[in-house]
Design an enzyme around this catalytic site. Sequence first.
Site, mmCIF file in Angstrom:
data_model
loop_
_atom_site.group_PDB
_atom_site.id
_atom_site.type_symbol
_atom_site.label_atom_id
_atom_site.label_comp_id
_atom_site.label_asym_id
_atom_site.label_seq_id
_atom_site.Cartn_x
_atom_site.Cartn_y
_atom_site.Cartn_z
ATOM 1 N N GLY B 483 17.249 21.018 55.304
ATOM 2 C CA GLY B 483 16.933 22.388 54.946
ATOM 3 C C GLY B 483 17.085 23.336 56.117
ATOM 4 O O GLY B 483 17.056 24.546 55.945
ATOM 5 N N GLN B 673 13.810 29.379 59.726
ATOM 6 C CA GLN B 673 13.059 28.289 60.349
ATOM 7 C C GLN B 673 11.798 28.802 61.032
ATOM 8 O O GLN B 673 10.731 28.215 60.926
ATOM 9 C CB GLN B 673 13.937 27.605 61.405
ATOM 10 C CG GLN B 673 14.971 26.679 60.804
ATOM 11 C CD GLN B 673 14.318 25.454 60.227
ATOM 12 O OE1 GLN B 673 13.696 24.673 60.937
ATOM 13 N NE2 GLN B 673 14.396 25.296 58.933
ATOM 14 N N GLU B 740 10.723 23.915 65.595
ATOM 15 C CA GLU B 740 9.306 23.642 65.799
ATOM 16 C C GLU B 740 8.593 24.801 66.475
ATOM 17 O O GLU B 740 7.374 24.887 66.429
ATOM 18 C CB GLU B 740 9.156 22.360 66.615
ATOM 19 C CG GLU B 740 9.976 21.298 65.941
ATOM 20 C CD GLU B 740 9.774 19.889 66.431
ATOM 21 O OE1 GLU B 740 10.711 19.409 67.052
ATOM 22 O OE2 GLU B 740 8.739 19.273 66.179
#
Lengths: 327, 773
Positions: B483, B673, B740
Site C-alpha cells: 500500500g 504515508q 514510519e
Amino acid sequence: MRDFSYLRANSIDAARQAAALPGAMLLAGGTTLIDLAKCGVTEPETVVDITHLNGLDGITVDDRGATIGALARMSSVADHADIKSRFPAVSEALWQAASAQLRNMATIGGNLMQRTRCPYFRDPANFPACNKRTPGSGCSAIGGVTRGHAVLGTSEACIATYPGDLATALVAFDATVHLGDRQVAADDFFLLPGTTPDREHAIEPGEMITAISIPASAAAGRSTYLKVRDRQSYEFAAASAAVGIEFEADGRTIRDLRVALGGVATKPWRARAVEEALKGKVLEADTVKQASLLAIEAAVDHGANHYKIELAPRVIARAILKVGETA
Amino acid sequence: MTVHELRTRHDDSKRGDASDGAIFAEAVGGRLSRVDGPAKITGAAKYAVEQQLEGLSHAVLVESTIAAGRVRSIDTAAAKAAPGVLLVLTPDNAVRLNSATDWLGTPPPDAPYCPLARDITFSGQHVAAVVAETFEQAVAAAALVKVAYDETPAIVDLDDPKAGDGIPIDAMTKEWGDAQAAFAAAPVRICAAYNTPREYQTPMEPHGLIAHWQGDRLTVWEPSQWLDGMARTYAEWFGVPFENVRLVSPYIGGGFGSKAFAYGYGAVAAMAAKMLGRPVKLAVTRPQTFTAYGGRAATRQTVALGADAEGRIQSIVHRGVNETSVDGMWVEPLGSVTSIMYATPNFSSRQNVVRVNTVVPGALRAPGENPSAFGIECAIDELAYEVGIDPLEIRLRNYAEQDPEVKKPWSTRQLREAYAAGAEAFGWSRRTAEPRSMRDGNQLIGWGVAAGTYPVRRAYGEAMVRILADGSVEVESSSIDMGQGTYTILAQTAAEVMGVPAENVVVKLGDSRYARAGVTGGSRLAGVMTGAVHKAATGALDQLVGLAISDPNSPFHALQANTLVVANGRLASPRGDGPEVSIAELLGSVGRSQIEAMGDTTPANWTAEDRYKNNTTIAMALSHTEGDYSRHSWCAHFIEVRVDEDFGTVRVSRVVSALDSGRLYNPKLAESQWKGGIIMGIGQALLEEGIVDRRHGRIINNNLADYLIATNADIPDIEVISVGIPDLHSSVLGGKGVGELGIVGVAPAIANAVFHATGKRVRDLPITLEKLI
Ligand SMILES: Cc1cc2nc3c(=O)[nH]c(=O)nc-3n(C[C@H](O)[C@H](O)[C@H](O)COP(=O)(O)OP(=O)(O)OC[C@H]3O[C@@H](n4cnc5c(N)ncnc54)[C@H](O)[C@@H]3O)c2cc1C
Ligand code: SF4
C-alpha cells in the site's frame, strides 16, 4: 460454529411455529446472531430466516405516534423524515449506533434483542463461567476487567451492560413492543439480571417481535440522544442519555421530562427520580446538575467502571440543558 | 480503467515540496497515483489466500486457554470422527522440523522446531490444528479437540509483582559525561514515568497462507513484507534448498511490521500440506491476530531532565523497560530518540527487558522510536513548563547541531525548518501558554507540539529490468507493495531512466522467483529499490543504445552513443535530423525479442553467500551512522485537541505536520504515508490498548469492535508539509525514510496538547476519558 438447518419463513405464524422448536432462532439482519455464532455463544440448531416476510418493514408516523415494523432497517428508521422531526432522540440513537454497514443490515427487532458486549460472555472457550450463558456457572467479569460493565441494576449473578442505544430512547418515551397480539411496555420488555441473567427479555419461545410503537408526545418531539464514548463513532456508549422535555407556556418551567440512561445499566434505564425532581422547576443549570445526580443514587461500581458513576449524571445534565436551551 | 484515467491532476505544489519540480507525474518526484489502485478498488486484485487451488483443504488452529503451564493431554477422538476431517495435528504426530536462522542472521540452535506447543507460555498459543475439507468443518471439529492442562502461575504483565526488574540489555546502554551528577546539580529538574500499553498492528487483511507441496518444492501464497526472508525460514524448517520454496504475495492489505516473518501457523499449514499431499489454507482469525504473533511490547520509561534556568539541558537520565515473552527476545529500543533529539553534555540511558507470559512482541510502525519519542517529547514539554518558556522555544534552545550520540554531522536535518513551517501554518504564535486558557463552551482547547525522527535504514538492492519486443518495460523484484506505493515509484524510476511513459512500465512484485529483495521494513524499501531499479534500468538502456549504434540493421548504425536520445519510448538523434524510431521498431529491425538487465547496488566483491544473506537477513544492512554522517528523517507535529470538560473525551481537531524525508520520489504517496502514520498515532494516543485480564493473562479485547483504532470521524483534516531536501548520503536518489516517520511524535504532541487544554499530564497511553474526568 456448528452445522444448523436453515428455514425460510413465509408467514409470521410459520416463523413463530418454527421459532418454538428447541434450538431454533430467528434470523433478521444477522449482525448479532452470526457474530455470536462465530464466537461460539449461540449454537442454533435451526435458523429461521424472517427477512422475507412481507409487511414487517413499514414505518408509519401520525399524530398518535409512530409504528415501526420489526424488519425495518436501523438506517431507514434513522433517516425517516417524520421520525427525525417528531422523535429526534430515536433517530439520533440509531445513527450513533454501530456503523453505517451494520445499520444497513440490522433490523429494529434484532436491535432490541442484541446481547451484551461483556467480553467474558463472548468468549466461552476461555471463560466457561458466565451465568448469562450457562446459568449457575458463575461470573467471570466480577474481579476481572470491568471497564464496560454496568453500575446500575447489577446483581451478584451478572453485571453485564445492556449495550443498545435505540432501546434507551424507546424506554424514555414509553414505547411498546408488539409481540403479535401481545404487547409489552418497552421498560418491562427488558429484564433485570437478578438471579436469572440468562433471561433478558419478556418474550416467550415461539413469540416474535412484530413491531414497536412510540406514542407521540411533546417531550418526544423535543428530544435528543447524547452518546459519550472515547471513539467518535462505531463504539458502544460509555454513557448515554435519551432526554425529552416539554415546557409550560412560559417556555422555562418544565411540564414533562423524560430521561433514560444507556451504557451504564443492565437494561435501558429510565431515570424517573430525575424526571420527578425537575418537573415543575425552571430550567436552570445548577438545578439540573443537582437533580441529575439522583440517577446514580443506587449505583455500585466494580473498580474500573467507577467513572460511569461520575459520567452518567453529567451526560444527563448536558442532554437536558441542550434540549432545554435550543428553542 | 487504465492508469491514465486515474491519474490525478498535478496538485498545486505544497509549500517546501521536495519533489524537485518533476514536470510529468510519470517521472521520479511526480505525483503519479497508485498504479495498483484500480485493481484494489474494483476487487480485481487477488490477495494471497484468495487463490483458488484444486483440492484445497482448510486448517483451523486450536489455541491454549491458559497462559502458563503444560499440556497434560489432548483428546482428538471426537475431532477426528467429525465430518470432513482430514487430519488433527498435535505435537505427537507433527513432522519434525528444524529450527531456522532468525532475521538478524543468528544461526539456529541444533534442535527441532515444533509450532505446536506442549509447554504453554501464553494464552492463545497454538497447541493443535484441525484440517478438513471445508473451513466450516474444520472450525466445528477444532471445537471438539479437548486439551487438558497443568496450569502454573503466569506473569501477566510488567506490573505483575513476579515480573521483577528484568534483564539488562547492555547493547542499549548509552552514556556520556556524568549524567547523574549533572542532573543532581541542575537548577531545574523534572523526572517522570511514561507508559505505553500493548498495541497491535491490526492490518485490514488478516494473516494467513496457502501452502502447496509438489514433491520437495513448496509454494506458499502468503501476505509478506519479506518474501526471501520467509522463503528461507520455510526452506530451513523443512530442510529443502532455498530455491525450492516459492513465496507469492502480490498484494498485501497492510502489514505495519507484522508480515515480515514466517510464523508458527505457517509451519502448521505447510506441515499439514506435506502430510496430506494437498494444498492447505490457513486463515488467521481476527482474534488470533492478537496472539498468533506479537504487537508492540508494553513499555515503561522514566525520563529525568536537568536544565539551567533558561531551559538548556544539562543532563538526560533515561531508564526503559519493555516486556518480552518467556522464551523469545524482543528489545524495543526505548533510548533511540532520547539520545539524538537534543544536545546535552551528559547522558545516560539503560534498558531492561522483562519476561512475561505473552506471545513474543514484534515490530509495529517505528518500533523503538515511537515509544521513545513519547517519553522524551513529553518530558521536554514538562521541562518547558517548569522553566516557563514556550514548548517550541525550548526545542530550539536545545537543538542538536550534530548527532549528540555518535558526534557526527547530520547528513541533512531540516528539523528547524519543520518547526518554522509547522508553527507558521498552525498559527502557533497565537497560543496562550497557560493551561486551560483556551476554550470554546464546554470544550477545553489545547495546542501541543512534538518532534519525531526515524533513522535511514540502508541496505543493498537488486532488480531486473527488461525491455520487451513491443517497447514496453518490465521491472521485476521480489519486494512488495503493501500500500505504500512500490509498484508506482518503481514504474516512475524506470520510466524516467528509460525515457518511456510510466504506463508502458509493468512492475512485477511479490514473487520470490523474481530478483531477490530484502525486508520491506524500517522505511528502507523505497530508497533501496529505486536505487537498484535505477541501476538496472540504466543497464538496459545502455544495452539498447549499444544495439542501436552497433547492430548493422539498426538505422542508427555507427552513430555515437551520445548523439542518441530516448524519450517517450522513441529513439532519435538530438537535433532531430536523423531517423526516429520507436523502441519496438528498433528491436524489430535488429531482431531482438527483449533486452534484459540485472542491476544492483551491492559491493562488487560480494559473494553469492553475501547476497543471500543480504536478502534473507538484515545482517548486511548498513548502519545509519556508518561513515561520516548520521542519517535520519525528522518531523514536527502541531496538534490541537478539544477536551470536553465534563466528559473527559478528547478529540483531535487540527493537525499540521512538517516533515523531512529528504527527496520525495512521489509526493502524493509520501504525503499519504505520513498521514497514515499520523492517523495511527492519533489512535495510539487516544484509543489503542490491548487489555489483559490479569487473572488469566489473556487479551480480552481481541477484535476490532473492542480494540479501538481511529475511525474517519476521529480524524480531522491533516496538513502535511514537506521540508526535506535531497540527501545523497542517505540513498542513491536522495530520499530518506517515509513510512514510519509520520507516527513518531504524534502521541506526545497529543498528550502535550491535552495538558495544555486541561492542566493534567496523562503519562499513560491511551488517554481515555476516565483519566481526565
Ligand atoms: C461491531 C458492532 C458494533 C455495534 N455497535 C452498536 C452500537 O453502538 N449501538 C447499538 O445499539 N447497537 C450496536 N450494535 C448492535 C447492532 O445494532 C445489532 O447487532 C443489530 O441491531 C441487530 O439486528 P439484526 O437485525 O442484525 O439482528 P439479528 O442478528 O438477526 O438478531 C439478533 C437477535 O434477535 C433475534 N431476533 C431478530 N429479529 C427478531 C424478531 N423480530 N423477534 C424476536 N427476535 C428477533 C434473533 O434471533 C437474534 O437472537 C453493534 C453490533 C456490532 C456487530
Ligand atoms: S457479567 Fe454477566 S455476561 Fe458477563 S461474565 Fe458475568 S454473568 Fe456473564
